[in-house]
Write an enzyme that holds these catalytic residues in place. Structure first.
Site, mmCIF file in Angstrom:
data_model
loop_
_atom_site.group_PDB
_atom_site.id
_atom_site.type_symbol
_atom_site.label_atom_id
_atom_site.label_comp_id
_atom_site.label_asym_id
_atom_site.label_seq_id
_atom_site.Cartn_x
_atom_site.Cartn_y
_atom_site.Cartn_z
ATOM 1 N N ARG A 112 49.634 45.465 47.333
ATOM 2 C CA ARG A 112 49.538 43.995 47.470
ATOM 3 C C ARG A 112 48.347 43.554 48.316
ATOM 4 N NH1 ARG A 112 55.181 44.195 48.009
ATOM 5 N NH2 ARG A 112 56.143 43.796 45.991
ATOM 6 N N LYS A 134 35.385 36.189 44.107
ATOM 7 C CA LYS A 134 35.956 36.301 42.758
ATOM 8 C C LYS A 134 35.898 37.764 42.372
ATOM 9 C CE LYS A 134 34.026 32.532 40.308
ATOM 10 N NZ LYS A 134 33.676 32.117 38.939
ATOM 11 N N GLU A 176 20.141 34.784 38.532
ATOM 12 C CA GLU A 176 21.142 34.031 39.314
ATOM 13 C C GLU A 176 20.487 33.354 40.522
ATOM 14 O OE1 GLU A 176 24.154 33.645 38.165
ATOM 15 O OE2 GLU A 176 24.940 35.496 37.306
ATOM 16 N N LYS A 214 24.860 29.703 47.653
ATOM 17 C CA LYS A 214 26.131 30.139 47.069
ATOM 18 C C LYS A 214 27.266 30.022 48.096
ATOM 19 C CE LYS A 214 28.994 32.968 44.452
ATOM 20 N NZ LYS A 214 29.240 34.021 43.516
ATOM 21 N N GLU A 224 37.481 27.147 42.971
ATOM 22 C CA GLU A 224 36.799 26.635 41.779
ATOM 23 C C GLU A 224 37.565 25.504 41.096
ATOM 24 O OE1 GLU A 224 34.685 29.647 39.576
ATOM 25 O OE2 GLU A 224 34.705 28.407 37.786
ATOM 26 N N ARG A 228 32.430 24.177 42.744
ATOM 27 C CA ARG A 228 32.080 25.588 42.489
ATOM 28 C C ARG A 228 31.770 25.852 41.019
ATOM 29 N NH1 ARG A 228 34.809 31.170 44.836
ATOM 30 N NH2 ARG A 228 33.313 32.514 43.800
ATOM 31 N N ASN A 232 28.549 27.878 37.285
ATOM 32 C CA ASN A 232 28.690 28.370 35.918
ATOM 33 C C ASN A 232 27.596 27.871 34.990
ATOM 34 O OD1 ASN A 232 31.047 29.842 36.404
ATOM 35 N ND2 ASN A 232 32.280 27.983 36.278
ATOM 36 N N HIS A 235 26.442 29.886 32.008
ATOM 37 C CA HIS A 235 27.403 30.962 31.794
ATOM 38 C C HIS A 235 28.304 30.766 30.575
ATOM 39 C CE1 HIS A 235 25.975 32.372 35.605
ATOM 40 N NE2 HIS A 235 26.807 33.396 35.608
ATOM 41 N N HIS A 239 27.821 33.960 28.711
ATOM 42 C CA HIS A 239 28.907 34.949 28.582
ATOM 43 C C HIS A 239 29.194 35.282 27.114
ATOM 44 C CE1 HIS A 239 30.960 34.618 32.793
ATOM 45 N NE2 HIS A 239 30.070 35.578 32.745
ATOM 46 N N HIS A 255 23.911 41.109 32.580
ATOM 47 C CA HIS A 255 24.510 39.805 32.870
ATOM 48 C C HIS A 255 23.433 38.735 33.089
ATOM 49 C CE1 HIS A 255 27.365 36.878 34.345
ATOM 50 N NE2 HIS A 255 26.620 36.714 35.430
HETATM 51 N N1 LIG Z 1 32.237 37.997 41.110
HETATM 52 C C1 LIG Z 1 31.233 37.196 40.938
HETATM 53 O O1 LIG Z 1 31.204 36.103 41.488
HETATM 54 C C2 LIG Z 1 30.102 37.618 40.067
HETATM 55 C C3 LIG Z 1 28.928 36.867 40.029
HETATM 56 C C4 LIG Z 1 27.869 37.329 39.241
HETATM 57 C C5 LIG Z 1 27.995 38.495 38.514
HETATM 58 N N2 LIG Z 1 29.155 39.188 38.563
HETATM 59 C C6 LIG Z 1 29.296 40.450 37.818
HETATM 60 O O2 LIG Z 1 28.365 41.390 38.335
HETATM 61 C C7 LIG Z 1 28.109 42.368 37.333
HETATM 62 C C8 LIG Z 1 26.628 42.669 37.283
HETATM 63 O O3 LIG Z 1 26.202 43.161 38.527
HETATM 64 P P1 LIG Z 1 24.872 44.046 38.666
HETATM 65 O O4 LIG Z 1 23.793 43.431 37.875
HETATM 66 O O5 LIG Z 1 24.674 44.285 40.101
HETATM 67 O O6 LIG Z 1 25.267 45.367 37.856
HETATM 68 P P2 LIG Z 1 25.669 46.854 38.254
HETATM 69 O O7 LIG Z 1 26.671 46.898 39.306
HETATM 70 O O8 LIG Z 1 25.999 47.488 36.947
HETATM 71 O O9 LIG Z 1 24.300 47.496 38.794
HETATM 72 C C9 LIG Z 1 23.202 47.626 37.940
HETATM 73 C C10 LIG Z 1 22.665 49.060 37.910
HETATM 74 O O10 LIG Z 1 21.920 49.318 39.104
HETATM 75 C C11 LIG Z 1 22.360 50.539 39.687
HETATM 76 N N3 LIG Z 1 22.096 50.403 41.122
HETATM 77 C C12 LIG Z 1 22.802 49.668 42.011
HETATM 78 N N4 LIG Z 1 22.190 49.654 43.206
HETATM 79 C C13 LIG Z 1 21.071 50.414 43.072
HETATM 80 C C14 LIG Z 1 20.018 50.762 43.963
HETATM 81 N N5 LIG Z 1 19.966 50.263 45.201
HETATM 82 N N6 LIG Z 1 19.024 51.557 43.499
HETATM 83 C C15 LIG Z 1 19.040 52.010 42.213
HETATM 84 N N7 LIG Z 1 20.003 51.693 41.331
HETATM 85 C C16 LIG Z 1 21.013 50.904 41.749
HETATM 86 C C17 LIG Z 1 23.805 50.637 39.291
HETATM 87 O O11 LIG Z 1 24.268 51.952 39.363
HETATM 88 C C18 LIG Z 1 23.736 50.129 37.847
HETATM 89 O O12 LIG Z 1 23.298 51.147 36.993
HETATM 90 C C19 LIG Z 1 28.647 41.807 36.039
HETATM 91 O O13 LIG Z 1 29.825 42.489 35.720
HETATM 92 C C20 LIG Z 1 28.968 40.366 36.369
HETATM 93 O O14 LIG Z 1 30.030 39.839 35.605
HETATM 94 C C21 LIG Z 1 30.192 38.786 39.320
HETATM 95 ZN ZN LIG Z 2 26.674 35.073 36.777
#
Ligand SMILES: NC(=O)c1ccc[n+]([C@@H]2O[C@H](COP(=O)([O-])OP(=O)(O)OC[C@H]3O[C@@H](n4cnc5c(N)ncnc54)[C@H](O)[C@@H]3O)[C@@H](O)[C@H]2O)c1
Ligand SMILES: [Zn+2]
Length: 350
Positions: A112, A134, A176, A214, A224, A228, A232, A235, A239, A255
């Site tokens: 939990r 989120k 972003e 942010k 949201e 907030r 989006n 998005h 998406h 993304h």
């Molecule tokens: N929760 C939220 O509010 C929110 C907001 C925006 C995006 N997201 C989510 O985030 C995700 C995308 O995140 P991302 O773009 O960071 O992707 P990711 O976590 O897949 O990282 C991208 C790549 O970079 C590599 N990597 C990470 N750090 C590194 C470093 N320092 N050096 C070398 N390689 C490295 C990772 O292994 C991966 O292969 C999506 O799933 C999206 O939906 C969530």
């Molecule tokens: Zn996003």
């Protein structure tokens, strides 16, 4: 070191945040500290973090969006359980947005809810995913369809992690970061227009500004219900492209890349409503297309509509958008017709 403290979360930013993390861990006396990483963050980031921690249990998952599933969450829950994590254990998410979304969800639901901290290692996660509480995973390819709102205990932004980040991932984060200017701060947007993101010497400053935007939006509306939703922008259509690409492309859109398509198309919707000018619309399109290659596939519109109808923001079957009222200001809860959406996507490809 800079700090952004809100009611819900604390962000530490700068070159000495890892020392701060070590101090905070001593103060909190967690029963056990687990560190979630993927193969890339294990190789590039873990060696930099490890000296600051004692007695930690690494948990490794495979990198990539395809890992953001309940099966991987189960792997994390099992690793926690097999290593006797109790309710006073801590999970540190060391990685990009996939890691913080998935790790946050696993931590928020294990027994939990146990505490977790985010140490974002991609630009996208620093300016966006790791901040805001989120947490979620994808369901049958549908982005972030299952999740919870829960803030990490603390977020540590250590920009030096970006030194090993591939260019394509850096660009991804820039999507972003740019969005934050478009929806909230026109001066920031103008500064970005003048910046070459490949050699941005002031990247740290841009990251910090973007996080502040942010964090301010999230702390005004953590669940949201209103403002907030402005985050989006880009998005709804973005998406849909991302989901389509994940299913069909050998090398799926990232993304940020998908959100760029969405921002260009949704800027058209904003212009169509008379909120931004033709000139501003073209400036937005040029800004993104000079940094991001155009997506070569053209998904079938009806398929994209199905994904958009499944979007979490919808109400009563209407597809809901967050658009630009002007540069630096968003307008939430805007309905657009299917015909308008089709035009908007055609504008991206034109
Ligand atoms: N929760 C939220 O509010 C929110 C907001 C925006 C995006 N997201 C989510 O985030 C995700 C995308 O995140 P991302 O773009 O960071 O992707 P990711 O976590 O897949 O990282 C991208 C790549 O970079 C590599 N990597 C990470 N750090 C590194 C470093 N320092 N050096 C070398 N390689 C490295 C990772 O292994 C991966 O292969 C999506 O799933 C999206 O939906 C969530
Ligand atoms: Zn996003």
């Amino acid at each position: 070191m800079k700090e952004i403290f809100t009611k819900e979360f604390r962000i530490f930013f700068g070159e000495d945040v890892l020392e701060q993390l070590a101090e905070n861990l001593i103060e909190n006396a967690y029963s056990k500290v687990f560190v979630l990483m993927d193969e890339n963050t294990e190789k590039h980031c873990w060696p930099m973090l490890k000296p600051y921690l004692v007695d930690t249990f690494p948990i490794r998952i495979q990198s990539g969006e395809a890992s953001k599933t309940i099966q991987t969450v189960q792997q994390v829950w099992t690793a926690l359980q097999e290593n006797f994590a109790d309710r006073h254990a801590l999970l540190i998410n060391l990685g990009g947005g996939v890691l913080s979304d998935l790790g946050g969800f696993a931590a928020a639901t294990y027994k939990r809810g146990i505490h977790f901290m985010n140490i974002p290692t991609t630009l996208l996660a620093m300016v966006d995913a790791a901040v805001g509480g989120k947490q979620g995973i994808d369901l049958d390819g549908h982005k972030n369809a299952v999740g919870v709102f829960k803030h990490p205990q603390e977020i540590f932004i250590y920009p030096a992690f970006l030194n090993t980040l591939p260019d394509v991932e850096r660009r991804n984060g820039f999507a972003e970061l740019s969005k934050h200017g478009l929806i909230k701060d026109s001066d920031f947007w103008l500064e970005l227009v003048k910046t070459d993101e490949k050699k941005a010497e002031n990247l740290d400053k841009l990251i910090y500004k973007s996080i502040k935007i942010k964090a301010a939006i999230v702390s005004k509306d953590p669940l949201e219900e209103g403002i907030r939703k402005s985050l989006n922008f880009g998005h709804t259509i973005g998406h849909a492209f991302e989901t389509h690409s994940l299913i069909h492309d050998e090398k799926p859109l990232k993304h940020g890349e998908a959100v760029v398509i969405g921002m260009i198309a949704e800027a058209w919707l904003s212009k169509n409503l008379g909120w931004i000018s033709e000139k501003e619309l073209h400036a937005i399109k040029n800004y993104f297309l000079s940094r991001f290659p155009k997506y070569s596939a053209q998904p079938d519109f009806e398929t994209l509509l199905v994904y958009m109808r499944n979007d979490k923001k919808n109400r009563n079957g209407q597809i809901n958008f967050s658009l630009l009222k002007k540069i630096g200001k968003a307008k939430i809860d805007v309905n657009c017709s299917e015909e308008e959406i089709q035009h908007a996507i055609a504008f991206y490809y034109s």
